[in-house]
Design an enzyme around this catalytic site. Structure first.
Site, short mmCIF file in Angstrom:
data_model
loop_
_atom_site.label_atom_id
_atom_site.label_comp_id
_atom_site.label_asym_id
_atom_site.label_seq_id
_atom_site.Cartn_x
_atom_site.Cartn_y
_atom_site.Cartn_z
N THR A 13 -30.01 -41.54 -13.86
CA THR A 13 -28.56 -41.61 -13.93
C THR A 13 -27.99 -40.59 -14.90
O THR A 13 -28.57 -40.31 -15.94
CB THR A 13 -28.05 -43.02 -14.31
OG1 THR A 13 -26.63 -43.04 -14.18
CG2 THR A 13 -28.45 -43.41 -15.71
N ASN A 15 -24.86 -41.19 -15.82
CA ASN A 15 -23.80 -42.02 -16.36
C ASN A 15 -24.28 -42.63 -17.69
O ASN A 15 -25.18 -43.48 -17.70
CB ASN A 15 -23.48 -43.12 -15.34
CG ASN A 15 -22.40 -44.06 -15.80
OD1 ASN A 15 -22.28 -44.38 -16.97
ND2 ASN A 15 -21.62 -44.54 -14.84
N HIS A 17 -22.98 -44.83 -19.66
CA HIS A 17 -22.79 -46.29 -19.73
C HIS A 17 -23.93 -47.00 -18.99
O HIS A 17 -24.50 -47.97 -19.49
CB HIS A 17 -21.43 -46.69 -19.14
CG HIS A 17 -21.19 -48.17 -19.16
ND1 HIS A 17 -20.97 -48.87 -20.32
CD2 HIS A 17 -21.14 -49.07 -18.17
CE1 HIS A 17 -20.81 -50.15 -20.04
NE2 HIS A 17 -20.90 -50.30 -18.74
N LYS A 18 -24.27 -46.49 -17.81
CA LYS A 18 -25.35 -47.10 -17.03
C LYS A 18 -26.68 -46.93 -17.77
O LYS A 18 -27.52 -47.84 -17.78
CB LYS A 18 -25.45 -46.48 -15.64
CG LYS A 18 -26.39 -47.23 -14.73
CD LYS A 18 -26.47 -46.61 -13.35
CE LYS A 18 -25.30 -47.01 -12.52
NZ LYS A 18 -25.43 -46.57 -11.11
N ASP A 72 -29.63 -47.04 -6.90
CA ASP A 72 -28.50 -46.66 -6.07
C ASP A 72 -27.75 -47.95 -5.81
O ASP A 72 -28.36 -48.99 -5.59
CB ASP A 72 -28.96 -46.01 -4.75
CG ASP A 72 -27.82 -45.29 -4.04
OD1 ASP A 72 -26.88 -44.83 -4.72
OD2 ASP A 72 -27.86 -45.18 -2.81
N THR A 73 -26.45 -47.89 -5.90
CA THR A 73 -25.67 -49.10 -5.76
C THR A 73 -24.76 -49.04 -4.55
O THR A 73 -24.35 -47.97 -4.12
CB THR A 73 -24.80 -49.35 -7.02
OG1 THR A 73 -23.98 -48.21 -7.24
CG2 THR A 73 -25.66 -49.61 -8.22
#
Length: 104
Positions: A13, A15, A17-18, A72-73
């Site tokens: 990631t 990101n 935050h993730k 993966d979301t």
């Protein structure tokens, strides 16, 4: 020198935050490295969320030489036969935003 009992992984990631959330799940058992800024985005063209996560993990592992963790979301709705799945971010069209996807 790192603790040999701690697993070292690189995150796919970009990101932050993730990354923090994933690190919290692993706790002290895993040294989670941030995705290097020079690693190109991975084309997510698999048919499943799991497939896209696998593509990202393999790409990061190949690029860094470190075992990788990826996700993966998306939403898989039973009433829609598992849709939108990998198309969750583009459910209402390729240029759709979150509001348009929810409305659809």
């Amino acid at each position: 020198m790192s603790d040999p009992a701690v697993i070292r992984l690189v995150s796919a990631t970009a990101n932050p935050h993730k990354l923090t959330e994933i690190a919290a799940v692993f706790g002290d058992a895993v040294e989670l490295l941030a995705r290097p800024a020079d690693v190109a985005d991975v084309v997510e063209d698999a048919d499943t969320l799991e497939g896209n996560a696998r593509l990202k993990a393999v790409a990061l592992c190949t690029a860094t030489g470190v075992a990788a963790v990826a996700d993966d979301t998306g939403l898989e709705v039973d009433a829609l036969d598992g849709a939108p799945g990998v198309r969750s971010a583009r459910f209402a069209g390729d240029d759709a935003d979150d509001r348009a996807n929810v409305a659809k």
